[in-house]
Motif scaffolding. Structure first.
Motif, PDB file in Angstrom:
ATOM      1  N   TYR A  88      -8.203  19.818 -19.941  1.00 46.93           N
ATOM      2  CA  TYR A  88      -7.801  20.739 -21.004  1.00 46.93           C
ATOM      3  C   TYR A  88      -8.723  20.704 -22.217  1.00 46.93           C
ATOM      4  O   TYR A  88      -8.515  21.433 -23.181  1.00 46.93           O
ATOM      5  N   GLY A  89      -9.698  19.787 -22.200  1.00 46.36           N
ATOM      6  CA  GLY A  89     -10.605  19.677 -23.334  1.00 46.36           C
ATOM      7  C   GLY A  89      -9.941  19.143 -24.590  1.00 46.36           C
ATOM      8  O   GLY A  89     -10.349  19.463 -25.704  1.00 46.36           O
ATOM      9  N   LEU A  90      -8.895  18.334 -24.428  1.00 47.42           N
ATOM     10  CA  LEU A  90      -8.226  17.781 -25.608  1.00 47.42           C
ATOM     11  C   LEU A  90      -9.021  16.609 -26.169  1.00 47.42           C
ATOM     12  O   LEU A  90      -9.768  15.951 -25.450  1.00 47.42           O
ATOM     13  N   SER A  91      -8.820  16.345 -27.451  1.00 53.11           N
ATOM     14  CA  SER A  91      -9.485  15.195 -28.068  1.00 53.11           C
ATOM     15  C   SER A  91      -8.799  13.928 -27.582  1.00 53.11           C
ATOM     16  O   SER A  91      -7.661  13.954 -27.097  1.00 53.11           O
ATOM     17  N   ASP A  92      -9.499  12.815 -27.735  1.00 50.07           N
ATOM     18  CA  ASP A  92      -8.974  11.504 -27.370  1.00 50.07           C
ATOM     19  C   ASP A  92      -7.624  11.284 -28.050  1.00 50.07           C
ATOM     20  O   ASP A  92      -6.654  10.866 -27.436  1.00 50.07           O
ATOM     21  N   TYR A  93      -7.571  11.614 -29.344  1.00 49.22           N
ATOM     22  CA  TYR A  93      -6.357  11.393 -30.119  1.00 49.22           C
ATOM     23  C   TYR A  93      -5.196  12.256 -29.611  1.00 49.22           C
ATOM     24  O   TYR A  93      -4.114  11.749 -29.336  1.00 49.22           O
ATOM     25  N   ASP A  94      -5.447  13.571 -29.485  1.00 51.49           N
ATOM     26  CA  ASP A  94      -4.379  14.478 -29.035  1.00 51.49           C
ATOM     27  C   ASP A  94      -3.848  14.077 -27.663  1.00 51.49           C
ATOM     28  O   ASP A  94      -2.640  14.024 -27.440  1.00 51.49           O
ATOM     29  N   ALA A  95      -4.776  13.773 -26.756  1.00 44.04           N
ATOM     30  CA  ALA A  95      -4.360  13.391 -25.401  1.00 44.04           C
ATOM     31  C   ALA A  95      -3.543  12.104 -25.466  1.00 44.04           C
ATOM     32  O   ALA A  95      -2.506  11.984 -24.817  1.00 44.04           O
ATOM     33  N   GLY A  96      -3.983  11.162 -26.304  1.00 41.97           N
ATOM     34  CA  GLY A  96      -3.281   9.885 -26.436  1.00 41.97           C
ATOM     35  C   GLY A  96      -1.853  10.074 -26.908  1.00 41.97           C
ATOM     36  O   GLY A  96      -0.926   9.431 -26.414  1.00 41.97           O
ATOM     37  N   VAL A  97      -1.654  10.961 -27.880  1.00 46.59           N
ATOM     38  CA  VAL A  97      -0.310  11.214 -28.415  1.00 46.59           C
ATOM     39  C   VAL A  97       0.574  11.844 -27.348  1.00 46.59           C
ATOM     40  O   VAL A  97       1.733  11.474 -27.190  1.00 46.59           O
ATOM     41  N   LEU A  98       0.007  12.783 -26.600  1.00 44.64           N
ATOM     42  CA  LEU A  98       0.817  13.539 -25.643  1.00 44.64           C
ATOM     43  C   LEU A  98       1.244  12.731 -24.418  1.00 44.64           C
ATOM     44  O   LEU A  98       2.250  13.047 -23.804  1.00 44.64           O
ATOM     45  N   VAL A  99       0.494  11.687 -24.076  1.00 43.17           N
ATOM     46  CA  VAL A  99       0.827  10.970 -22.836  1.00 43.17           C
ATOM     47  C   VAL A  99       1.753   9.773 -23.039  1.00 43.17           C
ATOM     48  O   VAL A  99       2.134   9.126 -22.068  1.00 43.17           O
ATOM     49  N   GLU A 108       0.826  -1.214   0.000  1.00 44.04           N
ATOM     50  CA  GLU A 108       0.000   0.000   0.000  1.00 44.04           C
ATOM     51  C   GLU A 108       0.862   1.266   0.000  1.00 44.04           C
ATOM     52  O   GLU A 108       0.533   2.255  -0.652  1.00 44.04           O
ATOM     53  N   ALA A 109       1.988   1.202   0.710  1.00 41.70           N
ATOM     54  CA  ALA A 109       2.881   2.373   0.735  1.00 41.70           C
ATOM     55  C   ALA A 109       3.421   2.646  -0.670  1.00 41.70           C
ATOM     56  O   ALA A 109       3.513   3.797  -1.105  1.00 41.70           O
ATOM     57  N   LEU A 110       3.749   1.583  -1.402  1.00 44.27           N
ATOM     58  CA  LEU A 110       4.253   1.767  -2.771  1.00 44.27           C
ATOM     59  C   LEU A 110       3.155   2.258  -3.696  1.00 44.27           C
ATOM     60  O   LEU A 110       3.372   3.073  -4.579  1.00 44.27           O
ATOM     61  N   ARG A 111       1.943   1.743  -3.489  1.00 49.15           N
ATOM     62  CA  ARG A 111       0.817   2.173  -4.326  1.00 49.15           C
ATOM     63  C   ARG A 111       0.625   3.691  -4.217  1.00 49.15           C
ATOM     64  O   ARG A 111       0.352   4.373  -5.186  1.00 49.15           O
ATOM     65  N   GLU A 112       0.801   4.190  -2.989  1.00 49.58           N
ATOM     66  CA  GLU A 112       0.691   5.632  -2.760  1.00 49.58           C
ATOM     67  C   GLU A 112       1.713   6.420  -3.576  1.00 49.58           C
ATOM     68  O   GLU A 112       1.468   7.549  -3.984  1.00 49.58           O
ATOM     69  N   GLN A 113       2.878   5.799  -3.770  1.00 50.41           N
ATOM     70  CA  GLN A 113       3.978   6.504  -4.443  1.00 50.41           C
ATOM     71  C   GLN A 113       3.913   6.432  -5.963  1.00 50.41           C
ATOM     72  O   GLN A 113       4.713   7.061  -6.640  1.00 50.41           O
ATOM     73  N   LEU A 114       3.003   5.606  -6.499  1.00 53.85           N
ATOM     74  CA  LEU A 114       2.958   5.450  -7.957  1.00 53.85           C
ATOM     75  C   LEU A 114       2.658   6.789  -8.620  1.00 53.85           C
ATOM     76  O   LEU A 114       1.805   7.533  -8.157  1.00 53.85           O
ATOM     77  N   PRO A 115       3.343   7.094  -9.724  1.00 58.10           N
ATOM     78  CA  PRO A 115       3.019   8.331 -10.431  1.00 58.10           C
ATOM     79  C   PRO A 115       1.703   8.170 -11.189  1.00 58.10           C
ATOM     80  O   PRO A 115       1.182   7.054 -11.297  1.00 58.10           O
ATOM     81  N   GLU A 116       1.179   9.260 -11.694  1.00 59.18           N
ATOM     82  CA  GLU A 116      -0.002   9.186 -12.561  1.00 59.18           C
ATOM     83  C   GLU A 116       0.424   8.454 -13.835  1.00 59.18           C
ATOM     84  O   GLU A 116       1.389   8.843 -14.487  1.00 59.18           O
ATOM     85  N   LEU A 117      -0.276   7.387 -14.185  1.00 53.52           N
ATOM     86  CA  LEU A 117       0.115   6.551 -15.325  1.00 53.52           C
ATOM     87  C   LEU A 117      -0.569   7.037 -16.611  1.00 53.52           C
ATOM     88  O   LEU A 117      -1.514   7.835 -16.559  1.00 53.52           O
ATOM     89  N   PRO A 118      -0.068   6.568 -17.771  1.00 50.12           N
ATOM     90  CA  PRO A 118      -0.541   7.135 -19.044  1.00 50.12           C
ATOM     91  C   PRO A 118      -2.065   7.211 -19.190  1.00 50.12           C
ATOM     92  O   PRO A 118      -2.598   8.239 -19.616  1.00 50.12           O
ATOM     93  N   GLU A 119      -2.758   6.130 -18.812  1.00 43.62           N
ATOM     94  CA  GLU A 119      -4.206   6.149 -19.026  1.00 43.62           C
ATOM     95  C   GLU A 119      -4.908   7.212 -18.184  1.00 43.62           C
ATOM     96  O   GLU A 119      -5.780   7.938 -18.659  1.00 43.62           O
ATOM     97  N   ALA A 120      -4.505   7.314 -16.921  1.00 39.66           N
ATOM     98  CA  ALA A 120      -5.112   8.303 -16.034  1.00 39.66           C
ATOM     99  C   ALA A 120      -4.782   9.711 -16.520  1.00 39.66           C
ATOM    100  O   ALA A 120      -5.624  10.618 -16.500  1.00 39.66           O
ATOM    101  N   LYS A 121      -3.552   9.872 -16.980  1.00 39.88           N
ATOM    102  CA  LYS A 121      -3.131  11.190 -17.460  1.00 39.88           C
ATOM    103  C   LYS A 121      -3.935  11.588 -18.692  1.00 39.88           C
ATOM    104  O   LYS A 121      -4.346  12.728 -18.844  1.00 39.88           O
ATOM    105  N   LYS A 122      -4.169  10.607 -19.561  1.00 43.27           N
ATOM    106  CA  LYS A 122      -4.929  10.880 -20.777  1.00 43.27           C
ATOM    107  C   LYS A 122      -6.340  11.355 -20.421  1.00 43.27           C
ATOM    108  O   LYS A 122      -6.827  12.360 -20.951  1.00 43.27           O
ATOM    109  N   GLU A 123      -6.977  10.624 -19.499  1.00 42.85           N
ATOM    110  CA  GLU A 123      -8.317  11.019 -19.058  1.00 42.85           C
ATOM    111  C   GLU A 123      -8.305  12.453 -18.518  1.00 42.85           C
ATOM    112  O   GLU A 123      -9.184  13.259 -18.817  1.00 42.85           O
ATOM    113  N   ARG A 124      -7.287  12.752 -17.720  1.00 45.00           N
ATOM    114  CA  ARG A 124      -7.210  14.084 -17.123  1.00 45.00           C
ATOM    115  C   ARG A 124      -6.990  15.155 -18.197  1.00 45.00           C
ATOM    116  O   ARG A 124      -7.601  16.226 -18.152  1.00 45.00           O
TER     117      ARG A 124
END
Lengths: 95, 476
Positions: B310-321, B289-305
């Motif tokens: 930012y109102g980016l399209s699915d495609y643009d967000a996918g490329v950027l992450v 659990e301590a390690l889980r807390e330390q995990l960075p935001e991963l590509p999929e979560a970042k894409k959603e965010r």
């Protein structure tokens, strides 16, 4: 379970052990005896027993990720039959 | 006959630790031969392994990132074989109780749909040394600097159905590993290596065909080429009435083919047994659990965010992450520039184009995020037009000066002075009587031509909105 001569020769080859013709018979008999012991152990019901990886009931201690070793190449290569340009030399291993 | 391809990948990544898996030798890349090989790495009698804490941590982080079961009690085994770059005569690995169990990875297919690929396991093991076969008077030279470097071997289920899916899987794996920062994962340098298990079967058949294992694939592009070659080869063998032999094949990138390794080199009889020199590793829930807390935001979560924030399209967000560095760069540009959509465009078109052209990593790019952000801010506040911004962008590659300095010194500032624009507009009206008449007659599209003429006269520096308005006012 009995082993035949060719199986023993194969195992010896995998372990890089050289067995003379005379040895093979004796070794085959001894390994077969060991396998008989294993057969006996395998007849025990271990249905609810966890596999044992180590006879000591303790767990692995871990060390910090730190470089604690320094270069001892010169001393260590004195132990090797042959070395050159910092490399250990061995009989050619590619065909 | 229609064939279906079945692929499973075994990926080795070198975990980026300072010291080796079982010894305190350095793992630094590129040192003089054998200067980072101590008595344990050389397997001198009586030496014992001491496990590196950081390796376990990195393996567990990977497991958490792919939603895998973490082995609460993992056990090392010896994989026995003889080769001079493995002085112990066995590789310390994990067989039945790996640190990372079953997990999944979601990949994006070409048609935009998603596919979930199973990860069977990921186990900790040690790397071997290197053998050099040239120039040693008929002998081989052995460098053991790499011997004992920690590896994580990630094994996929046979879920991949073509070479493109295999590449997508590998790229996703690479992305996650870089996000976690557990390995450099550079294929060309061998810190990420891929073996592919490939077989084919008639479409609709549920049983697997006989597989071959392809080794020595050291780039994303070669993964695709090697698999495609091997699939075609297997088809040809079967269609000619033969059958595929289970074997290990080497990919030769120069000839773009796979070829059989001699049988002697692939004696797959490793006689695994539990490593008596190491005790079981126990991992408890609080550690996980301590390690889980330390995990960075991963590509999929970042894409959603990126999409929601930012109102980016699915495609643009996918490329950027895809790359963490790229995603961070984009966010910095968006913050300074004050316009996320423009930032996304500039980063994924102009900047990406530049990186591709120069073969640069984002960290090597002379256009830092704050400078690109400022450039966008200057478009937003009408200091320069979008077109002029491209000129500024090109100058920035060579010139490390600030954006405002470049605009100033090159005289690129947009002309917003009404008097100056009026003069331009008057000139355009005088020079184009026919078009002016057409516009008066209601031919609306002519306005574009007239604005274009005025922009040309101003060498791109006039504000097109103002030009447009003034033209209309005057011609009405």
């Amino acid at each position: 379970m009995a082993l035949d001569k060719s199986e023993v020769e194969k195992i010896a080859h995998l372990a890089r052990l050289q067995l003379s013709e005379d040895d093979v018979g004796e070794v085959t008999k001894r390994i077969t005896d060991i396998l008989a012991l294993i057969d006996q152990m395998q007849s025990v019901d271990t249905e609810n027993v966890d596999p044992l990886a180590h006879p000591l009931d303790v767990v692995q201690r871990l060390r910090e990720d730190e470089v604690t070793e320094h270069n001892q190449r010169d001393e260590l290569q004195k132990l090797a039959p042959l070395s050159e340009d910092g490399l250990f030399l061995v009989p050619k291993v590619i065909e | 006959m229609e064939w279906e391809t079945v692929i499973g990948l075994e990926v080795h990544v070198q975990l980026s630790t300072k010291s080796k898996l079982f010894s305190g030798s350095s793992t630094k890349f590129g040192a003089e031969p054998n200067t980072q090989a101590n008595i344990y790495d050389l397997a001198l009698p009586g030496t014992l392994p001491v496990l590196n804490k950081e390796v376990v941590k990195k393996a567990v982080m990977f497991g958490l990132a792919i939603g895998a079961e973490i082995g609460k009690r993992s056990i090392f085994d010896r994989k026995n074989y003889f080769y001079p770059d493995l002085p112990k005569g066995y590789q310390t690995s994990q067989l039945d109780f790996p640190t990372v169990g079953k997990g999944t990875l979601t990949i994006m297919l070409e048609d935009g749909s998603e596919k979930v690929v199973g990860v069977t396991r990921a186990h900790i093991e040690e790397d071997a040394g290197k053998s050099l076969h040239e120039d040693f008077h008929g002998m081989s030279g052995i460098d053991l600097n790499r011997a004992g470097t920690p590896l994580l071997e990630i094994v996929s289920e046979p879920d991949l159905r073509n070479a493109k899916e295999a590449v997508a899987y590998l790229k996703k794996l690479h992305s996650i590993i870089r996000y976690l920062d557990i390995s450099d994962a550079i294929m060309a340098q061998g810190s990420m290596r891929c073996d592919a298990n490939v077989s084919i079967r008639p479409k609709g058949e549920s049983k697997f065909g006989t597989r071959t294992e392809i080794k020595n694939i050291n780039s994303f592009r070669f993964v695709e080429k090697a698999i495609n070659y091997e699939v075609q080869r297997q088809q040809d063998v079967i269609e000619d009435g033969g059958s595929v032999v289970q074997e290990t094949r080497l990919y030769d990138a120069d000839r773009d083919e796979t070829r059989s390794m001699r049988s002697k080199e692939v004696e797959n009889d490793y006689r695994y047994f539990p490593e008596p020199d190491l005790l079981p590793i126990e991992i408890d829930d609080s550690y996980i659990e301590a390690l889980r807390e330390q995990l960075p935001e991963l590509p999929e979560a970042k894409k959603e965010r990126f999409m929601s924030q930012y109102g980016l399209s699915d495609y643009d967000a996918g490329v950027l992450v895809v790359e963490r560095e790229m995603a961070d760069y984009f966010e910095a540009v968006a913050k300074t520039g004050g316009d996320a959509k423009m930032a996304a465009n500039w980063v994924s078109v102009e900047l990406q184009g530049l990186l591709n052209k120069e073969d640069w990593e984002i960290g090597e790019c002379p256009i830092q995020a704050d400078r690109l952000g400022t450039l966008i801010a200057r478009i937003k506040d009408n200091t320069i037009s979008g077109k002029i911004a491209k000129t500024v962008f090109e100058t920035m590659v060579e010139d490390p000066a600030g954006v405002d300095e470049i605009i100033e010194s090159k005289g690129l500032k947009q002309v917003t002075d009404t008097g100056a624009i009026e003069a331009l507009v008057d000139e355009v009206i005088a020079n184009n009587p026919d078009q002016v008449q057409q516009l008066r007659d209601g031919k609306e599209q002519v306005i574009g031509y007239l604005v274009g003429q005025a922009m040309k006269l101003s060498q791109g520096k006039a504000n097109p909105g103002q030009v447009n308005q003034l033209l209309r006012d005057k011609i009405k």
